[in-house]
Design a protein around this motif. Structure first.
Motif, short mmCIF file in Angstrom:
data_model
loop_
_atom_site.label_atom_id
_atom_site.label_comp_id
_atom_site.label_asym_id
_atom_site.label_seq_id
_atom_site.Cartn_x
_atom_site.Cartn_y
_atom_site.Cartn_z
N PHE A 18 0.81 -1.21 0.00
CA PHE A 18 0.00 0.00 0.00
C PHE A 18 0.85 1.26 0.00
CE2 PHE A 18 -3.71 -2.53 0.43
CZ PHE A 18 -4.69 -1.74 -0.17
N SER A 19 2.05 1.20 0.51
CA SER A 19 2.90 2.39 0.44
C SER A 19 3.31 2.68 -1.00
CB SER A 19 4.14 2.23 1.33
OG SER A 19 5.08 1.36 0.75
N ILE A 20 3.38 1.63 -1.81
CA ILE A 20 3.70 1.80 -3.23
C ILE A 20 2.44 2.19 -4.01
CG2 ILE A 20 4.50 0.66 -5.35
CD1 ILE A 20 6.07 -1.29 -3.44
N LYS A 61 10.50 6.83 -11.41
CA LYS A 61 11.74 6.36 -10.79
C LYS A 61 11.44 5.47 -9.59
CE LYS A 61 14.83 10.03 -12.31
NZ LYS A 61 15.66 11.17 -11.91
N GLU A 62 10.45 5.86 -8.79
CA GLU A 62 10.07 5.04 -7.64
C GLU A 62 9.56 3.67 -8.10
OE1 GLU A 62 7.10 7.35 -5.64
OE2 GLU A 62 8.56 8.79 -4.90
N LEU A 63 8.72 3.67 -9.13
CA LEU A 63 8.19 2.40 -9.65
C LEU A 63 9.28 1.55 -10.29
CD1 LEU A 63 4.79 3.72 -11.06
CD2 LEU A 63 5.12 2.23 -9.06
N GLU A 64 10.29 2.20 -10.85
CA GLU A 64 11.45 1.45 -11.37
C GLU A 64 12.22 0.81 -10.21
OE1 GLU A 64 13.73 2.97 -15.00
OE2 GLU A 64 12.82 4.80 -14.18
N ARG A 65 12.43 1.57 -9.14
CA ARG A 65 13.15 1.03 -7.97
C ARG A 65 12.41 -0.16 -7.37
NH1 ARG A 65 14.12 6.50 -6.90
NH2 ARG A 65 12.44 6.57 -5.37
#
Length: 106
Positions: A18-20, A61-65
């Motif tokens: 859920f944080s993502i 970038k967050e979703l890539e990480r």
């Protein structure tokens, strides 16, 4: 006699998910990639016009990480981990159709 507190503990994996997915714009980015496949940045920006370019870059970038999105030859696409969200996203869409009113969307 007072009611005893429950021993409920938030599952760390559930909390991480859920944080993502709960971060603003991430769900829409994933949905566009599920619906339309690989996208250039400009195409994603055009399909989600409410998000600024700066925030879109940050979210990608967050979703890539998190290994949900990858960038290949200037195209963003979902990884297998991202594609695995398809059923969950469809469930959220069905829930929204049934329970979210038009007046709540503005």
């Amino acid at each position: 006699m007072l009611k005893a507190e429950t021993d409920y503990a938030l599952c760390p994996k559930f909390e991480k998910a859920f944080s993502i997915l709960g971060k603003k714009w991430n769900g829409l980015i994933i949905d566009v990639l599920l619906e339309d496949g690989k996208q250039r940045f400009v195409d994603l920006a055009n399909k989600i016009p409410q998000v600024s370019d700066r925030v879109l870059v940050e979210r990608l970038k967050e979703l890539e990480r998190e290994d949900i999105v990858c960038k290949e030859s200037n195209l963003y696409c979902l990884t297998p981990r991202g594609v695995a969200l398809e059923n969950s996203m469809m469930s959220v869409k069905r829930w929204a159709e049934n329970w979210v009113s038009e007046s709540e969307c503005s």
